[in-house]
Design a protein around this motif. Structure first.
Motif, PDB file in Angstrom:
ATOM      1  N   GLU A  59       1.065  -1.326  -0.044  1.00  0.00           N
ATOM      2  CA  GLU A  59       0.078  -0.152  -0.131  1.00  0.00           C
ATOM      3  C   GLU A  59       0.688   1.093   0.458  1.00  0.00           C
ATOM      4  O   GLU A  59       0.203   2.293   0.689  1.00  0.00           O
ATOM      5  N   LYS A  60       1.986   1.203  -0.810  1.00  0.00           N
ATOM      6  CA  LYS A  60       3.116   2.451  -1.102  1.00  0.00           C
ATOM      7  C   LYS A  60       3.695   2.560  -2.481  1.00  0.00           C
ATOM      8  O   LYS A  60       3.573   1.652  -3.477  1.00  0.00           O
ATOM      9  N   THR A  61       3.182   3.649  -2.455  1.00  0.00           N
ATOM     10  CA  THR A  61       4.009   4.454  -3.718  1.00  0.00           C
ATOM     11  C   THR A  61       5.602   3.676  -4.024  1.00  0.00           C
ATOM     12  O   THR A  61       6.380   3.735  -3.063  1.00  0.00           O
ATOM     13  N   THR A  62       5.399   2.256  -4.724  1.00  0.00           N
ATOM     14  CA  THR A  62       6.837   1.930  -4.952  1.00  0.00           C
ATOM     15  C   THR A  62       7.576   3.215  -6.191  1.00  0.00           C
ATOM     16  O   THR A  62       7.671   3.985  -6.425  1.00  0.00           O
ATOM     17  N   GLU A  63       9.156   2.769  -5.968  1.00  0.00           N
ATOM     18  CA  GLU A  63      10.301   3.617  -6.681  1.00  0.00           C
ATOM     19  C   GLU A  63       9.709   3.652  -8.120  1.00  0.00           C
ATOM     20  O   GLU A  63       9.678   4.095  -9.408  1.00  0.00           O
ATOM     21  N   THR A  64       9.433   2.351  -8.578  1.00  0.00           N
ATOM     22  CA  THR A  64       9.576   1.939 -10.060  1.00  0.00           C
ATOM     23  C   THR A  64       8.049   2.065 -10.344  1.00  0.00           C
ATOM     24  O   THR A  64       8.211   3.077 -11.732  1.00  0.00           O
ATOM     25  N   ALA A  65       6.660   2.715  -9.102  1.00  0.00           N
ATOM     26  CA  ALA A  65       5.673   3.173  -9.807  1.00  0.00           C
ATOM     27  C   ALA A  65       5.499   4.572 -10.047  1.00  0.00           C
ATOM     28  O   ALA A  65       6.020   5.447 -10.821  1.00  0.00           O
ATOM     29  N   LYS A  66       7.085   4.930  -9.232  1.00  0.00           N
ATOM     30  CA  LYS A  66       7.579   6.517  -9.098  1.00  0.00           C
ATOM     31  C   LYS A  66       9.055   7.154 -10.161  1.00  0.00           C
ATOM     32  O   LYS A  66       8.166   7.540 -11.228  1.00  0.00           O
ATOM     33  N   LYS A  67       9.246   6.047 -10.746  1.00  0.00           N
ATOM     34  CA  LYS A  67       9.428   6.020 -11.795  1.00  0.00           C
ATOM     35  C   LYS A  67       8.670   6.144 -13.332  1.00  0.00           C
ATOM     36  O   LYS A  67       8.819   7.084 -14.527  1.00  0.00           O
ATOM     37  N   ALA A  68       7.573   5.310 -13.611  1.00  0.00           N
ATOM     38  CA  ALA A  68       6.941   5.849 -14.426  1.00  0.00           C
ATOM     39  C   ALA A  68       5.809   6.888 -14.853  1.00  0.00           C
ATOM     40  O   ALA A  68       5.169   7.501 -15.411  1.00  0.00           O
ATOM     41  N   CYS A  69       5.960   7.245 -13.168  1.00  0.00           N
ATOM     42  CA  CYS A  69       4.979   8.060 -13.156  1.00  0.00           C
ATOM     43  C   CYS A  69       5.530   9.564 -14.078  1.00  0.00           C
ATOM     44  O   CYS A  69       5.305  10.378 -14.555  1.00  0.00           O
TER      45      CYS A  69
END
Ligand code: ATP
Ligand code: MG
Length: 248
Positions: A47-57
């Protein structure tokens, strides 16, 4: 009322929002099933934003800044969970907002239109009053497309999207940014950029990144934006997202 001390307060709050959307008549019942599936995947990524998701953002924001006609597509779940956040993102990135419902009915469209207007977002596309075109090869009411919106859009954000619409939008030459907690869904695989994160975290993060890019002048630096996009591989990012699932 959910007590704030409840260990699953945040999650229960979201569940409540989705339940209310069904009661208020703008969410299809299957929207609740979709939410449940999302919850399960959110649990698995902590239930947290991963570094991977941040890159996609970051790649998503860069793609939107490079677009000629970016459109944020909203459905019942998106409206229930993140209406204010979507409006903020549209303002930050100069994007249009368009209603697209899997189970489109005039009533649902009317309620969602009203909700956006109540929040000061007058120009909501895809409404009942607009004469709508249809996206090619998608033979259903959810193929509706606003001429100035998704019909001509070059980049679209499609949170909580269904796989075959994502696929057809890509076939129509659009760059598709999905927000989908399931890294192995067809939507996740078909899209140009997939953000594997909860919409309630991903959209505010995109707005934050968009504003940072503006303040630093990077939003107007085409070379900088193109570099981010070119360095991004959705396939790799999805692999990393899958690896972020920990079964303890
Ligand atoms: P696909 O058609 O892409 O294979 P699906 O049919 O399994 O997917 P749908 O019901 O079409 O799923 O779409 C719902 C998707 O939205 C699911 O993959 C679910 O994980 C995701 N989802 C649900 N709630 C959220 C949320 N709050 N944030 C992000 N994604 C979510
Ligand atoms: Mg589906």
């Amino acid at each position: 009322m959910i007590p704030k001390t409840h260990p699953r307060y945040e999650s229960l709050l979201l569940r409540d929002k989705v339940k209310n959307a069904l009661k208020e008549g703008y969410l299809a019942d299957s929207g609740m099933i979709a939410h449940g599936r999302g919850e399960a995947f959110d649990y698995l990524i902590g239930e947290k934003t991963t570094e991977t998701a941040k890159k996609a953002c970051e790649a998503a924001v860069a793609t939107i800044y490079l677009a000629k006609n970016p459109v944020l597509s909203v459905n019942g779940n998106t409206t229930a969970l993140a209406i204010d956040e979507i409006i903020e993102l549209a303002k930050a990135t100069n994007s249009k907002i368009e209603i697209n419902l899997f189970y489109r009915t005039p009533e649902r469209v009317e309620i969602i239109t009203k909700m956006f207007k109540e929040r000061g977002w007058e120009k909501i596309l895809g409404g009942n009053d607009e004469e709508l075109a249809y996206i090619d090869n998608l033979n259903s009411p959810r193929a509706t497309a606003s001429e100035e919106g998704s019909y001509t859009a070059d980049v679209m954000l499609v949170p909580l999207e269904d796989g075959d619409r994502a696929e057809i939008l890509v076939q129509n030459g659009k760059k598709i940014i999905a927000i989908d907690l399931n890294p192995v869904s067809r939507t996740a695989k078909m899209s140009t950029i997939t953000i594997v994160d909860n919409i309630v975290r991903a959209v505010p993060l995109m707005t934050k990144i968009a504003n940072e890019f503006k303040e630093s002048g990077k939003a107007y630096d085409k070379e900088f934006l193109e570099k981010i996009v070119n360095n991004f591989s959705n396939e790799e990012n999805l692999k990393d997202s899958l690896a972020a699932i920990e079964l303890k």
